[in-house]
Design a protein around this motif. Structure first.
Motif, short mmCIF file in Angstrom:
data_model
loop_
_atom_site.label_atom_id
_atom_site.label_comp_id
_atom_site.label_asym_id
_atom_site.label_seq_id
_atom_site.Cartn_x
_atom_site.Cartn_y
_atom_site.Cartn_z
N TRP A 189 31.13 -34.16 -18.33
CA TRP A 189 29.83 -34.55 -18.87
C TRP A 189 29.35 -35.80 -18.15
CZ3 TRP A 189 28.05 -39.05 -21.00
CH2 TRP A 189 26.82 -38.99 -21.66
N VAL A 190 28.06 -35.86 -17.88
CA VAL A 190 27.43 -37.06 -17.34
C VAL A 190 26.16 -37.37 -18.15
CG1 VAL A 190 28.34 -36.90 -14.99
CG2 VAL A 190 26.19 -35.79 -15.53
N LYS A 191 25.81 -38.63 -18.15
CA LYS A 191 24.65 -39.09 -18.90
C LYS A 191 23.42 -38.24 -18.57
CE LYS A 191 22.31 -43.34 -20.16
NZ LYS A 191 22.36 -44.79 -20.06
N GLY A 192 22.71 -37.84 -19.61
CA GLY A 192 21.54 -37.01 -19.47
C GLY A 192 21.80 -35.55 -19.79
N GLN A 193 23.07 -35.15 -19.75
CA GLN A 193 23.41 -33.78 -20.12
C GLN A 193 23.56 -33.69 -21.62
OE1 GLN A 193 27.00 -32.95 -17.89
NE2 GLN A 193 25.84 -32.18 -16.14
N PRO A 194 23.41 -32.48 -22.19
CA PRO A 194 23.58 -32.34 -23.64
C PRO A 194 25.04 -32.54 -24.05
CG PRO A 194 23.18 -30.19 -22.62
CD PRO A 194 23.03 -31.22 -21.55
N THR A 195 25.21 -33.09 -25.23
CA THR A 195 26.54 -33.19 -25.83
C THR A 195 26.80 -31.91 -26.62
OG1 THR A 195 25.60 -34.38 -27.69
CG2 THR A 195 26.49 -35.72 -25.90
N LEU A 196 27.99 -31.80 -27.15
CA LEU A 196 28.36 -30.58 -27.88
C LEU A 196 27.88 -30.62 -29.31
CD1 LEU A 196 32.02 -30.18 -26.58
CD2 LEU A 196 29.99 -28.94 -25.82
N GLU A 197 27.41 -29.50 -29.79
CA GLU A 197 27.01 -29.34 -31.20
C GLU A 197 28.16 -28.70 -31.94
OE1 GLU A 197 24.02 -30.28 -32.54
OE2 GLU A 197 23.38 -31.07 -30.59
N VAL A 198 28.43 -29.16 -33.14
CA VAL A 198 29.50 -28.58 -33.97
C VAL A 198 28.89 -27.70 -35.03
CG1 VAL A 198 31.45 -29.07 -35.44
CG2 VAL A 198 30.96 -30.56 -33.53
#
Length: 178
Positions: free
Chosen positions: A169-178
């Motif tokens: 992951w890098v800044k600006g990409q989406p994080t994971l949704e739970v």
């Protein structure tokens, strides 16, 4: 070695903050960094070969760390006088924007558990500490292998999201949704 979720030990050390005569040294105290993110990176010795590449690398990215409300401290077991001499001598270190900290008595290195068992110098250890003084990341390299400043920045960015961040992951990409 201290690790993730443990508190950074208190410290009061000397550091090189300037090349200006009479303003070279300051007391560097852990209490001055409360409420801020902090990156501590240790290197084995001044006047060596791999170390200045890392130090200069952190120097080049220093404003990026500051933009993230993060302070950077570079630390070795050399004295503040050796740090000053090296900064004056090495062209890549003359304009260094962060403090070179002298852990001459090896107090912080020992407290964190990053002293090389045979050499008695600090390992190439990196700690990212949150504003509450809690260690959130630890990385340690062998003496012969330099670390990646970009990776330290990537991990800081991920930690500051306070979300789940996938592999690479890098800044600006989406994080994971739970």
């Amino acid at each position: 070695m201290l690790t993730v979720s443990q508190k950074l030990p208190a410290f009061n050390l000397k550091g090189v903050v300037s090349l200006e005569h009479g303003k070279e040294f300051h007391d560097i105290k852990s209490e001055n960094y409360q409420g801020k993110w902090l990156v501590l990176f240790f290197w084995p010795m001044d006047f060596t070969f791999v170390c200045p590449t890392e130090i200069a690398g952190f120097g080049k990215r220093y404003q990026d760390f500051k933009d993230r409300d993060c302070e950077v401290l570079g630390i070795s077991t050399d004295t503040e006088y050796v740090h000053l001499a090296w900064r004056k001598q090495h062209p890549d270190l003359k304009d260094l924007p962060f403090t070179m900290v002298a852990d001459t008595k090896r107090e912080l290195s020992q407290a964190l558990g990053v002293l090389h068992p045979e050499e008695g110098v600090a390992l190439r250890a990196t700690f990212i500490v949150d504003p509450n003084g809690v260690i959130r990341h630890v990385g340690v390299n062998d003496l012969s292998v330099g670390r990646s400043v970009d990776e330290v920045m990537r991990i800081l960015d991920a930690l500051q999201t306070d979300e789940l961040c996938p592999c690479n992951w890098v800044k600006g990409q989406p994080t994971l949704e739970v």
